[in-house]
Scaffold this motif. Sequence first.
Motif, PDB file in Angstrom:
ATOM      1  N   GLU A  50       0.838  -1.187   0.000  1.00 38.19           N
ATOM      2  CA  GLU A  50       0.000   0.000   0.000  1.00 38.19           C
ATOM      3  C   GLU A  50       0.886   1.255   0.000  1.00 38.19           C
ATOM      4  O   GLU A  50       1.912   1.302   0.696  1.00 38.19           O
ATOM      5  N   GLU A 104       0.589   4.386   1.126  1.00 40.57           N
ATOM      6  CA  GLU A 104       0.674   5.320   2.251  1.00 40.57           C
ATOM      7  C   GLU A 104       1.807   4.973   3.209  1.00 40.57           C
ATOM      8  O   GLU A 104       2.315   5.850   3.906  1.00 40.57           O
ATOM      9  N   GLY A 105       2.196   3.710   3.273  1.00 35.95           N
ATOM     10  CA  GLY A 105       3.234   3.302   4.211  1.00 35.95           C
ATOM     11  C   GLY A 105       4.631   3.272   3.638  1.00 35.95           C
ATOM     12  O   GLY A 105       5.560   2.793   4.290  1.00 35.95           O
ATOM     13  N   LEU A 106       4.826   3.798   2.431  1.00 35.31           N
ATOM     14  CA  LEU A 106       6.154   3.744   1.806  1.00 35.31           C
ATOM     15  C   LEU A 106       7.118   4.700   2.490  1.00 35.31           C
ATOM     16  O   LEU A 106       6.764   5.826   2.835  1.00 35.31           O
ATOM     17  N   ARG A 107       8.352   4.257   2.654  1.00 36.83           N
ATOM     18  CA  ARG A 107       9.421   5.135   3.091  1.00 36.83           C
ATOM     19  C   ARG A 107      10.080   5.759   1.870  1.00 36.83           C
ATOM     20  O   ARG A 107       9.844   5.353   0.731  1.00 36.83           O
ATOM     21  N   GLU A 156      11.459   3.701  -1.268  1.00 37.85           N
ATOM     22  CA  GLU A 156      10.917   2.346  -1.359  1.00 37.85           C
ATOM     23  C   GLU A 156       9.947   2.248  -2.539  1.00 37.85           C
ATOM     24  O   GLU A 156       9.132   3.146  -2.742  1.00 37.85           O
ATOM     25  N   PRO A 198       4.671  13.297   2.476  1.00 41.07           N
ATOM     26  CA  PRO A 198       3.599  12.627   1.721  1.00 41.07           C
ATOM     27  C   PRO A 198       3.229  13.430   0.477  1.00 41.07           C
ATOM     28  O   PRO A 198       3.152  14.651   0.510  1.00 41.07           O
ATOM     29  N   ARG A 206       5.946   7.847   5.791  1.00 42.10           N
ATOM     30  CA  ARG A 206       6.831   7.391   6.857  1.00 42.10           C
ATOM     31  C   ARG A 206       8.239   7.905   6.584  1.00 42.10           C
ATOM     32  O   ARG A 206       8.713   7.860   5.456  1.00 42.10           O
TER      33      ARG A 206
END
Length: 415
Positions: free
Chosen positions: A168, A170-173, A176, A240, A271
């Motif tokens: 997903e 939204e959780g990418l660093r 990544e 973001p 993140r």
Amino acid sequence: MVRWWLLAILLAATPALALEDGDLSLTVTAEVPGGATPYPREMVLLRIRGTYRAQIALEELRQPSLPHFGWTQLGRDHWSRVTIQGQEARGFERTVAVFPQGPGRFVIDPFVHRLTIVDGGERRVVEVRSAPLPLQVAAWQGPGGPDAPEPWWLAAQGLTVTDQWEPEPEGLRLGEPARRTVTLEASGLTADALPPRPVLRTRGVLTFAGPVERQTRITPAGPVARVTYRWDVRPGVPEPITLSAISIPWFDTRARVMREAEIPARIIGGRAAKPADEAPPPPASPWRALVAGVVAFGLGLGAWGSSRRRAAPAARALRALARAARRRDAAAFHAAVTEAARRDPGLAAAWRADPGTASRLSALDAALFGAGGAPAPDLVGLARDLARTRPPVAAPAGLAPLDGKHLDGKHPAQA
């Protein structure tokens, strides 16, 4: 082959009646949902039906050339037994989907069914023709339409959009990757009529397009088309970023109205990136705490003795910047520059004040986010020069120049 020999034997053993008018007929009708006048590229179903009160040994349906239409046959021919005026007959049916390529009045030439029949104990060949079929195709009225270059004209009986991410977004660093897969499925058209891959381009997000896959599935109601687009998406900044939605207008051939589908907007990243040289905290222990205190004291003495080194808040980001330069990773390099500027605004101001450094940083931005695909600057040399830059020493906050101006250069009357 054996089946045809058996059929021939049965036909030879069965007496046949002499053919009369109306014993052999072939008709072609055009079907559009709701009986409407179709627009260009809209599917029209041609129903070819034959009724034969005769013994048929061989058959071949010859289709006209259809020069103004794209077309596809929907499945195999269907034969059945029917009763007409109390007499048994053979029924034949074929369905062809045609797609007019432009507006106007067209005439579909006759279909010809070539039959080898047994008549009066003898075989003979007859050709059964359908009547010419006139077909009116309307010109689109309003914005867009089949002849407009944008947006893509899409006439379908139904359209669905599926958007999948792994993982997903939204959780990418920072840096990544994630794989985005978008699938469009539409009924009433072939896969070549679906739009080309849309452009995913947002400042701060790196996208790499994958191959496009198209498939057409034939059903009795018409073709069902599917196209799959893929991208590898990677956040290029630590903040973001919103990847904008993409609108797909389409004409609903059942309701005869324009509709709009959408590839939804998504938030990319959020993140903070975990520094590569950051070790997990050790478990609590008195001895470990004592050793850590001694080591920290020694490091403090070393830092005090080398105060000219860059022990500033941006030191860790500068180390990450040097690592990215050695790997030739422009995205990670840009992220490290952004992090260093955030941690040490004075250092960022010194970079901007140097024309050579500022121009190379602008070249890095153009290489990552520009539309022209500009080459990236020499990352190793740029990292070396950025690390050597020293921010200016700020004057104490309590001192002001004797000319009566504030530190920002304005007179108190202008502040």
